[in-house]
Design a protein around this motif. Structure first.
Motif, PDB file in Angstrom:
ATOM      1  N   PHE A   1      -3.073  11.350  15.602  1.00  0.00           N
ATOM      2  CA  PHE A   1      -4.540  11.053  15.411  1.00  0.00           C
ATOM      3  C   PHE A   1      -5.160  12.768  15.219  1.00  0.00           C
ATOM      4  N   TRP A   2      -4.357  13.652  15.247  1.00  0.00           N
ATOM      5  CA  TRP A   2      -4.670  14.869  14.674  1.00  0.00           C
ATOM      6  C   TRP A   2      -4.095  15.034  12.978  1.00  0.00           C
ATOM      7  N   ILE A   3      -5.309  15.494  12.240  1.00  0.00           N
ATOM      8  CA  ILE A   3      -5.197  15.536  11.080  1.00  0.00           C
ATOM      9  C   ILE A   3      -5.026  16.844  10.435  1.00  0.00           C
ATOM     10  N   PHE A   4      -4.428  17.481   9.194  1.00  0.00           N
ATOM     11  CA  PHE A   4      -4.755  18.579   8.567  1.00  0.00           C
ATOM     12  C   PHE A   4      -5.797  18.390   7.859  1.00  0.00           C
TER      13      PHE A   4
ATOM     14  N   GLY B   1      -9.729   9.135  23.413  1.00  0.00           N
ATOM     15  CA  GLY B   1      -8.503   9.679  22.852  1.00  0.00           C
ATOM     16  C   GLY B   1      -8.682  11.382  22.714  1.00  0.00           C
ATOM     17  N   ASN B   2      -7.370  11.681  22.231  1.00  0.00           N
ATOM     18  CA  ASN B   2      -7.202  12.996  21.864  1.00  0.00           C
ATOM     19  C   ASN B   2      -7.173  13.239  20.314  1.00  0.00           C
ATOM     20  N   ALA B   3      -8.077  13.896  19.601  1.00  0.00           N
ATOM     21  CA  ALA B   3      -7.692  13.758  18.116  1.00  0.00           C
ATOM     22  C   ALA B   3      -8.448  15.158  17.754  1.00  0.00           C
ATOM     23  N   GLY B   4      -8.321  15.619  16.597  1.00  0.00           N
ATOM     24  CA  GLY B   4      -8.862  16.735  15.996  1.00  0.00           C
ATOM     25  C   GLY B   4      -8.393  17.195  14.420  1.00  0.00           C
ATOM     26  N   ARG B   5      -8.599  18.238  14.414  1.00  0.00           N
ATOM     27  CA  ARG B   5      -8.510  18.718  12.641  1.00  0.00           C
ATOM     28  C   ARG B   5      -7.617  19.921  13.041  1.00  0.00           C
ATOM     29  N   VAL B   6      -6.593  20.183  12.304  1.00  0.00           N
ATOM     30  CA  VAL B   6      -5.736  21.388  12.174  1.00  0.00           C
ATOM     31  C   VAL B   6      -6.104  22.160  10.734  1.00  0.00           C
ATOM     32  N   ASP B   7      -6.389  23.198  10.777  1.00  0.00           N
ATOM     33  CA  ASP B   7      -6.704  23.879   9.455  1.00  0.00           C
ATOM     34  C   ASP B   7      -5.515  24.730   9.044  1.00  0.00           C
ATOM     35  N   PRO B   8      -4.977  24.221   7.943  1.00  0.00           N
ATOM     36  CA  PRO B   8      -3.907  24.971   7.534  1.00  0.00           C
ATOM     37  C   PRO B   8      -3.892  26.290   7.113  1.00  0.00           C
ATOM     38  N   ALA B   9      -4.855  26.873   6.597  1.00  0.00           N
ATOM     39  CA  ALA B   9      -5.006  28.326   6.375  1.00  0.00           C
ATOM     40  C   ALA B   9      -5.210  29.124   7.396  1.00  0.00           C
ATOM     41  N   LYS B  10      -5.969  28.765   8.537  1.00  0.00           N
ATOM     42  CA  LYS B  10      -6.091  29.291  10.061  1.00  0.00           C
ATOM     43  C   LYS B  10      -4.637  29.354  10.635  1.00  0.00           C
ATOM     44  N   LEU B  11      -3.930  28.311  10.471  1.00  0.00           N
ATOM     45  CA  LEU B  11      -2.661  28.392  10.960  1.00  0.00           C
ATOM     46  C   LEU B  11      -1.755  29.206  10.422  1.00  0.00           C
ATOM     47  N   VAL B  12      -1.755  29.224   9.354  1.00  0.00           N
ATOM     48  CA  VAL B  12      -1.102  30.675   8.397  1.00  0.00           C
ATOM     49  C   VAL B  12      -1.402  32.007   8.840  1.00  0.00           C
ATOM     50  N   THR B  13      -2.877  32.182   9.017  1.00  0.00           N
ATOM     51  CA  THR B  13      -3.152  33.419   9.408  1.00  0.00           C
ATOM     52  C   THR B  13      -2.721  33.950  10.930  1.00  0.00           C
ATOM     53  N   ALA B  14      -2.914  32.699  11.841  1.00  0.00           N
ATOM     54  CA  ALA B  14      -2.512  33.054  13.143  1.00  0.00           C
ATOM     55  C   ALA B  14      -0.732  33.129  13.167  1.00  0.00           C
ATOM     56  N   LEU B  15      -0.116  32.424  12.485  1.00  0.00           N
ATOM     57  CA  LEU B  15       1.350  32.602  12.260  1.00  0.00           C
ATOM     58  C   LEU B  15       1.637  33.903  11.694  1.00  0.00           C
TER      59      LEU B  15
ATOM     60  N   ALA C   1       0.830  -1.154  -0.068  1.00  0.00           N
ATOM     61  CA  ALA C   1       0.030  -0.165  -0.048  1.00  0.00           C
ATOM     62  C   ALA C   1       0.775   1.232   0.001  1.00  0.00           C
ATOM     63  N   ASP C   2       0.352   2.264  -0.463  1.00  0.00           N
ATOM     64  CA  ASP C   2       0.961   3.570  -0.457  1.00  0.00           C
ATOM     65  C   ASP C   2       1.131   4.470   0.689  1.00  0.00           C
ATOM     66  N   HIS C   3       0.179   4.030   1.830  1.00  0.00           N
ATOM     67  CA  HIS C   3       0.111   4.540   3.123  1.00  0.00           C
ATOM     68  C   HIS C   3      -0.862   3.886   3.999  1.00  0.00           C
ATOM     69  N   GLY C   4      -1.081   4.226   5.278  1.00  0.00           N
ATOM     70  CA  GLY C   4      -2.188   3.634   6.170  1.00  0.00           C
ATOM     71  C   GLY C   4      -3.078   4.657   6.352  1.00  0.00           C
ATOM     72  N   PHE C   5      -3.839   4.687   7.482  1.00  0.00           N
ATOM     73  CA  PHE C   5      -4.934   5.585   7.662  1.00  0.00           C
ATOM     74  C   PHE C   5      -5.048   5.730   9.126  1.00  0.00           C
ATOM     75  N   PRO C   6      -5.044   6.781   9.818  1.00  0.00           N
ATOM     76  CA  PRO C   6      -5.491   7.082  10.994  1.00  0.00           C
ATOM     77  C   PRO C   6      -7.299   6.809  10.992  1.00  0.00           C
ATOM     78  N   ASN C   7      -7.666   6.745  12.568  1.00  0.00           N
ATOM     79  CA  ASN C   7      -9.174   6.706  12.274  1.00  0.00           C
ATOM     80  C   ASN C   7      -9.770   8.138  12.400  1.00  0.00           C
ATOM     81  N   THR C   8     -10.954   8.162  12.285  1.00  0.00           N
ATOM     82  CA  THR C   8     -11.563   9.667  12.239  1.00  0.00           C
ATOM     83  C   THR C   8     -11.388  10.218  13.728  1.00  0.00           C
ATOM     84  N   PRO C   9     -11.192  11.567  13.774  1.00  0.00           N
ATOM     85  CA  PRO C   9     -11.174  12.279  14.930  1.00  0.00           C
ATOM     86  C   PRO C   9     -12.437  11.977  15.864  1.00  0.00           C
ATOM     87  N   GLU C  10     -13.627  11.708  15.376  1.00  0.00           N
ATOM     88  CA  GLU C  10     -14.857  11.563  15.970  1.00  0.00           C
ATOM     89  C   GLU C  10     -14.705  10.244  16.643  1.00  0.00           C
ATOM     90  N   PHE C  11     -14.306   9.264  16.050  1.00  0.00           N
ATOM     91  CA  PHE C  11     -14.095   7.966  16.782  1.00  0.00           C
ATOM     92  C   PHE C  11     -13.031   7.961  17.543  1.00  0.00           C
TER      93      PHE C  11
END
Length: 557
Positions: free
Chosen positions: A479-482, A370-384, A354-364
């Protein structure tokens, strides 16, 4: 773990290993066909978790009759489709092969480019959009297939097919031929990089329009309800009138007729993979693969994209992912049965990965505590940029991003008289404070060449290309994803759930069956195949020959 030891220690261990484990001599009889199967987005753990439900002739046949590596990895830090496919038959890491993502930022124009985009070429008989993949121009190394063609005066045939252009093109290499699924028509087509017109067998396949047979059909679970008892609850997948997000799934178009809407609905389903395998059969027949009149070995790469689409939408914990893998298993059983009759069971060497695996959905993950969530790259750039402006007085020092890579505006830094190294460190320190961010690597860190002392450092170094990658490379927490969406999941990290993939080799004349716990990497595939085919390895190959899995390999003393 390879490459974490000192050079001297590695050399001593290598000498000891080689003395006890000389490479098994390749069989005098080479395979007639090497089949490289890539299941896009298949974590190794799914194969183990569901293996008792597989039929006899598909995945179970490979695992029980072949060499199965449980601790195999796509061993680079940006685990996405293009990067993984580029590694499999080149044996190279991204810092060499140059495919650092599905998309990345052009270092000159600061605009996004696509991994197999080449505006000099177009699809044959199909609409070609600006970011469509049409050639391997951005792949900077050769592949196992290229070496095979060089060694046989181009008499060996190398063909690759996939539901994604990058899946086909990066397996086909520089001298093979790639065919990919067309979203607007449901056809499989190539580009004029490879040929001026399709051969007759392709035109015949297109004329039959097998993609239309699923219109009005539904996808229902293959197994009894009890088989899915341990899968995620349906309630984790928000339902809407347009997307029920649970079984049964209907395949239709909003227009009421067969069109691009319908062809796109086929992608997150078993039907895309069934079509891909049908086209692979047509390629074997049309090109006479495995029965080459020149008497040389042929290579067929088949990248099955459906599992990735399903996992993105629902996660590997879902009933949909579970059922898709079961259906794929049965499809492969039929395909192997066809190969047995067409080429011969003792004439085909099969590699599955396979080319890569997979994490579970943050909700699961969160539902499980567990600790999980999504990091919005656009918001990260704005804050930075806001944080950098507060210190340096310029409100846009980060000029572009293609996560995990973030790029600084060198002209602005020079105009302000700022040190790039200082700004990199300031930016990295700020990003490390943001929710979901585990670590940030800077260009200065990579360019100084400090020894990697952790697995994350090693994998991120391999993923970073000096000419193409960003000034800041952000690693999320486990378990955090972009992403900016509110559902589904994604991949791309250096964590085991993204790197650990199946690696199975099967072919009783060449492979010693068994379950192997030795550490292995997908970059080991190309050197191993080169050894068996008596070829020179691809130029960028850094993997090892999987000697322990070869028939006739001597035992260690």
């Amino acid at each position: 773990m390879r490459f974490l030891l000192s050079t001297a220690t590695q050399l001593l261990l290598s000498c000891a290993f080689l003395a006890a484990n000389a490479h098994a001599a390749p069989s005098e009889e080479a395979p007639k066909l090497v089949l490289v199967l890539v299941v896009d987005g298949l974590p190794a753990e799914q194969v183990q978790r569901y293996r008792s439900q597989f039929g006899k002739g598909g995945l179970r046949r490979l695992m029980e009759g072949g060499a199965s590596f449980s601790n195999a990895h796509q061993a680079h830090g940006v685990t996405v489709t293009a990067v993984g496919h580029a590694a499999i038959l080149s044996g190279a890491y991204p810092y060499q092969h140059g495919v650092i993502g599905n998309n990345w930022i052009d270092p000159v124009t600061k605009t996004s480019v696509y991994c197999t985009q080449d505006t000099a070429h177009t699809y044959i008989g199909e609409t070609t959009r600006p970011m469509d993949g049409t050639s391997p121009a951005r792949l900077r190394v050769d592949t196992l297939g290229d070496q095979l063609r060089y060694a046989t005066g181009n008499r060996a045939k190398v063909v690759a097919v996939s539901g994604k252009d990058r899946g086909a093109i990066l397996l086909a290499g520089k001298t093979g031929t790639a065919y990919m699924y067309m979203d607007e028509t449901g056809n499989f087509a190539s580009s004029d990089f490879y040929m001026k017109a399709h051969p007759e067998w392709v035109r015949s396949f297109q004329a039959a329009k097998p993609q239309d047979r699923y219109y009005g059909k539904t996808w229902r679970p293959l197994l009894p309800d009890a088989a899915y008892a341990n899968d995620a609850r349906d309630e984790l997948f928000p339902a809407t009138p347009a997307s029920p997000n649970r079984f049964p799934f209907a395949f239709y178009s909003e227009s009421g007729s067969i069109d691009a809407d319908y062809y796109n609905r086929l992608k997150p389903s078993p039907f895309l993979d069934e079509l891909t395998l049908d086209f692979a059969r047509a390629a074997i027949d049309g090109e006479n693969l495995g029965n080459n009149p020149a008497g040389v070995t042929d290579v067929l790469g088949v990248s099955l994209s459906g599992h990735d689409y399903v996992n993105h939408k629902y996660g590997p914990e879902s009933k949909m992912s579970h059922d898709h893998l079961q259906r794929l298993d049965r499809m492969l059983a039929n395909f192997f049965s066809y190969l047995d009759k067409k080429v011969g069971a003792d004439k085909v060497l099969v590699v599955l990965t396979a080319d890569h695996g997979f994490p579970n959905t943050p909700e699961f993950v969160k539902e499980s505590g567990g600790n999980a969530g999504r990091v919005d790259p656009a918001k990260l750039v704005t804050a930075l940029n806001a944080a950098l402006a507060a210190k340096y007085g310029n409100d846009k020092l980060v000029i572009a991003e293609s996560a995990p890579n973030f790029h600084l505006d060198y002209a602005a830094l020079d105009k302000l008289g700022l040190s790039r190294i200082e700004v990199e460190e300031t930016a990295a320190n700020f990003l490390r404070t943001q929710e979901g961010v585990a670590e940030v690597f800077t260009r200065h860190y990579f360019e100084t060449g400090a020894a990697a002392t952790t697995r994350m450092q090693l994998l991120m170094r391999r993923a970073w290309n000096r000419e193409l990658s960003g000034d800041l490379v952000v690693v999320t927490k486990p378990f955090w994803i972009f992403g900016s969406s509110s559902s589904g999941t994604s991949h791309g990290s250096s964590y085991a759930y993204d790197t650990n993939v199946p690696l199975v080799l099967s072919g009783r004349k060449w492979i010693k069956p068994g379950l192997y716990g030795q550490y292995a990497e997908t970059v080991d595939i190309a050197p191993t195949l080169a050894h068996l085919l008596r070829l020179r390895p691809p130029a960028g190959a850094e993997g090892r020959v999987l000697n322990e899995a070869l028939a006739g390999a001597p035992r260690a003393q």
